[in-house]
Motif scaffolding. Structure first.
Motif, mmCIF file in Angstrom:
data_model
loop_
_atom_site.group_PDB
_atom_site.id
_atom_site.type_symbol
_atom_site.label_atom_id
_atom_site.label_comp_id
_atom_site.label_asym_id
_atom_site.label_seq_id
_atom_site.Cartn_x
_atom_site.Cartn_y
_atom_site.Cartn_z
ATOM 1 N N ARG A 205 18.242 50.894 -15.330
ATOM 2 C CA ARG A 205 17.496 52.056 -15.781
ATOM 3 C C ARG A 205 18.367 53.202 -15.313
ATOM 4 N NH1 ARG A 205 11.534 52.177 -14.247
ATOM 5 N NH2 ARG A 205 12.124 54.223 -14.082
ATOM 6 N N SER B 17 19.473 50.032 -20.426
ATOM 7 C CA SER B 17 18.714 50.845 -19.964
ATOM 8 C C SER B 17 17.111 50.798 -20.203
ATOM 9 C CB SER B 17 19.149 52.246 -20.115
ATOM 10 O OG SER B 17 18.120 53.210 -19.138
ATOM 11 N N GLY B 18 16.281 50.378 -19.518
ATOM 12 C CA GLY B 18 15.026 50.389 -19.899
ATOM 13 C C GLY B 18 14.682 49.058 -20.612
#
Length: 190
Positions: free
Chosen positions: A113, A179-180
């Motif tokens: 993240r 990310s995420g």
């Protein structure tokens, strides 16, 4: 009235959970619901480096910049406007409305993240709702982060180098970043 208290100076020492909480707590006015008549030009400009100008002079008070940034909106035709319930004024934007000036990263690979601090102090966690994109404008890559409502942040060159190092270290093929739960290729889309 939007919040204008200063955000944290940097992300050092904050966990991604704390950053995500701070980003979610930021109360912004509902500019997407305001549709006043167009009233002209604001005599304002946002330079490529993120500096805000009014009538050719830089705006030195960060609280004023944060206030104006909170009422900034991107129109469907691509124009940027400052909008209140009673007026809508054009604002010139040289490249992107914001600049991502700092990166905080946790995890590895698909579990990574990444949070970015913008030049306005706002924080954005990259992911499906805030994707990264890379554009080739003939002079090298121009990396961007979706902020809100069509507004983007140009990722500052030092932060881009951090992203490139993460991608190189992880060795994804094609080169890119997670990310995420979303993967973002470093190469510009065709």
């Amino acid at each position: 009235m939007p919040e204008t208290s200063p955000p944290p100076e940097d992300l050092t020492g904050l966990s991604l959970a704390e950053i995500a909480r701070l980003a979610a707590e930021r109360k912004l006015p509902p500019v997407e619901k305001w549709n006043p008549a167009h009233c002209g030009h604001s005599d304002m400009r946002i330079a490529r480096d993120g500096t805000w100008f009014h009538q050719g002079s830089p705006i030195g008070r960060q609280a004023m910049v944060r206030l104006f940034a909170s009422i900034l909106r991107r129109e469907p035709d691509g124009r940027h406007v400052l909008v209140t319930p009673v007026e809508k004024l054009d604002i010139d934007v040289d490249d992107a409305a914001f600049v991502a000036v700092e990166l905080q990263s946790e995890g590895e690979g698909a579990d990574r993240r990444m949070a970015f601090r913008l030049n306005t102090g706002d924080m954005v966690v990259a992911g499906p709702e805030h994707p990264l994109r890379f554009e080739d404008k003939g002079d090298g890559p121009h990396p961007y982060l979706a902020v809100r409502g069509g507004l983007e942040a140009l990722i500052a060159r030092p932060v881009y180098y951090e992203l490139a190092n993460i991608a190189i270290d992880e060795g994804a093929d094609p080169p890119g970043l997670w990310s995420g739960g979303a993967f973002f290729p470093l190469e510009p889309a065709p």
